[in-house]
Write an enzyme that holds these catalytic residues in place. Structure first.
Site, PDB file in Angstrom:
ATOM      1  N   ASP A 145       0.805  -1.140  -0.096  1.00  0.00           N
ATOM      2  CA  ASP A 145       0.058  -0.199  -0.144  1.00  0.00           C
ATOM      3  C   ASP A 145       0.910   1.173  -0.109  1.00  0.00           C
ATOM      4  OD1 ASP A 145      -2.487   1.461   0.053  1.00  0.00           O
ATOM      5  OD2 ASP A 145      -3.245  -0.217   1.636  1.00  0.00           O
ATOM      6  N   TRP A 202      -3.474   3.497  -5.627  1.00  0.00           N
ATOM      7  CA  TRP A 202      -4.759   4.134  -6.164  1.00  0.00           C
ATOM      8  C   TRP A 202      -4.554   5.108  -7.364  1.00  0.00           C
ATOM      9  CZ3 TRP A 202      -2.548   6.202  -1.410  1.00  0.00           C
ATOM     10  CH2 TRP A 202      -2.609   5.569  -0.480  1.00  0.00           C
ATOM     11  N   GLY A 203      -3.448   4.722  -8.055  1.00  0.00           N
ATOM     12  CA  GLY A 203      -3.448   5.619  -9.360  1.00  0.00           C
ATOM     13  C   GLY A 203      -2.727   6.999  -9.010  1.00  0.00           C
ATOM     14  N   ASP A 242     -10.310   3.184  -3.310  1.00  0.00           N
ATOM     15  CA  ASP A 242     -11.145   2.097  -2.630  1.00  0.00           C
ATOM     16  C   ASP A 242     -12.576   1.883  -3.201  1.00  0.00           C
ATOM     17  OD1 ASP A 242      -8.774   2.126  -1.407  1.00  0.00           O
ATOM     18  OD2 ASP A 242      -9.506   1.768   0.562  1.00  0.00           O
TER      19      ASP A 242
HETATM   20  C1  GLA Z   1      -6.020   1.091   1.674  1.00  0.00           C
HETATM   21  C2  GLA Z   1      -6.043   0.017   0.360  1.00  0.00           C
HETATM   22  C3  GLA Z   1      -7.511  -0.684   0.684  1.00  0.00           C
HETATM   23  C4  GLA Z   1      -7.213  -1.645   1.988  1.00  0.00           C
HETATM   24  C5  GLA Z   1      -7.024  -0.610   3.344  1.00  0.00           C
HETATM   25  C6  GLA Z   1      -6.547  -1.423   4.340  1.00  0.00           C
HETATM   26  O1  GLA Z   1      -7.081   1.945   1.733  1.00  0.00           O
HETATM   27  O2  GLA Z   1      -6.569   0.873  -0.730  1.00  0.00           O
HETATM   28  O3  GLA Z   1      -7.530  -1.665  -0.173  1.00  0.00           O
HETATM   29  O4  GLA Z   1      -5.848  -2.522   1.613  1.00  0.00           O
HETATM   30  O5  GLA Z   1      -5.963   0.512   2.655  1.00  0.00           O
HETATM   31  O6  GLA Z   1      -6.120  -0.158   5.364  1.00  0.00           O
END
Ligand code: GLA
Length: 381
Positions: free
Chosen positions: A128, A163-164, A185
């Site tokens: 992440d 996330w891009g 998300d």
């Molecule tokens: C981010 C990611 C999610 C998930 C959460 C966990 O928001 O984009 O997919 O893994 O963290 O905290």
């Protein structure tokens, strides 16, 4: 030796439904269900624990420590169990100083953590982007973890998740990642499906073999059930879930199930195990799908087209709108001309029937939030 397959990953991830409420019993019973329901045989192989699996602090040697209240038998025993079922085991960390849910992350611990994961038998790492130091470019952090994973003595699929952000499309393939989250998300509602999918239209050149654009975990079958109230928001109809699955499949996204697989309805199982849809997702060439907008309703109605390795095409005619819409695809737009006697014979991937051969195009009226997904074969007409 790299033994990671070049097509999009398939599996299950704990986050969408369980978020912080994870433990080894959940992971074991989910692995059991993947096998007994036939999901493994349909291609779903990775069982992935998302955030919140560790203690809030590293151990005395700086190691990540699995929370003994959630994982009393330890991660190695869990990995062994999952491997014993013929499945693969995935875990989660983050490129920043803390994970998104505020657990220790891998910044400045990349090699140490990769070795820990390898010693446990990890096969997949979701990585992440929260709490990322502002002064260090994301590509450096992903390259670091890639170096650590490639040299930890075990093949580990590297699933990047930023996330891009930070023009990830331009550099992610150079980091060695096998997939990259291109979207924020997901939430369990149609608005989220539409928003995420539309955000990636036009970006299909960036996805491909060994480095797939990941539109986020599937919400198919969640039906508003989640420990996470932000994700649970609403739920979808079975038809909307079919459209969501069709779109993720044709775009070439990894297919990571996010519902509670131990409690799936028949409709959910049928959607997730549709072999014709999965075959489109897993096509050997891994080309992204481009968009042919509907001429009189371009924002809401469109056909996504994915060239397939057998010379044919996958076509997904979709209506994002709230009213029925005509969706028509002119074969001219995908490179076929009837003046040269070339058309398409269409196989419907949801009704599992051939619907005939067509010369210039195909049109249908599509219900709101619905789609038709075809496998097209070029034929002489
Ligand atoms: C981010 C990611 C999610 C998930 C959460 C966990 O928001 O984009 O997919 O893994 O963290 O905290």
């Amino acid at each position: 030796m790299n033994t990671i397959k070049h097509t999009p990953a398939m599996g299950w991830n704990s986050w969408n439904t369980f978020s912080e409420k994870i433990d080894e019993e959940l992971l074991r019973s989910s692995a059991d269900a993947i096998v007994s329901l036939g999901l493994r045989d349909a291609g779903y192989e990775y069982v992935v624990i998302d955030d919140c699996w560790s203690l809030k602090r590293r151990g005395s040697k700086g190691d990540l420590v699995a929370d003994p209240a959630k994982f009393p038998s330890g991660m190695k025993a869990l990995a062994d169990y999952i491997h014993g079922k013929g499945l693969k085991f995935g875990i989660y960390s983050c490129a920043g100083t803390r994970t998104c849910a505020d657990y220790p992350a891998s910044f400045e611990h990349e090699f140490q953590d990769a070795e820990t994961f390898a010693s446990w038998g990890v096969d997949y790492l979701k990585y992440d982007y929260c709490f990322k130091p502002a002064g260090i470019p994301g590509n450096v952090l992903y390259r670091r973890m890639n170096a650590a994973l490639r040299n930890c003595g075990r093949p580990i699929l590297f699933s990047a998740c930023n996330w891009g952000a930070d023009n990830v499309y331009e550099w992610i393939r150079t980091t060695g990642a096998h997939s990259f989250r291109s979207t924020g998300d997901i939430q369990d509602n149609w608005t989220s499906v539409e928003k995420l999918f539309k955000s990636q239209i036009g970006k299909e050149p960036y996805t491909g073999a060994y480095c797939h654009s990941d539109l986020d975990m599937l919400i198919v079958g969640m039906k508003g059930r989640s420990e996470n109230s932000w994700i649970a928001l609403g739920g979808c109809t079975d038809e909307e879930y079919r459209t969501h699955f069709s779109l993720w499949a044709i775009y070439g996204s990894p297919l990571m199930i996010g519902c509670d697989i131990r409690n799936m309805s028949d409709a959910t199982k049928e959607t997730l195990m549709n072999k014709d849809v999965i075959a489109i997702n897993q096509d050997a060439e891994c080309r992204g799908a481009y968009c042919v907008p509907q001429w009189n309703n371009p924002e809401q109605a469109m056909t996504m087209v994915k060239p397939l390795s057998d010379g044919g095409y996958a076509l997904c005619m979709v209506n994002f709108g709230d009213a029925p819409s005509q969706v028509s695809v002119q074969f001219w737009d995908i490179g076929l001309t009837s003046s040269q006697h070339k058309g398409l014979s269409l196989y419907d991937c949801w009704s599992h029937e051939d619907i005939g051969a067509f010369a210039d195009g195909y049109a249908d009226t599509i219900a709101p939030h619905a789609c038709r997904l075809f496998r097209g074969k070029v034929v002489d007409i």
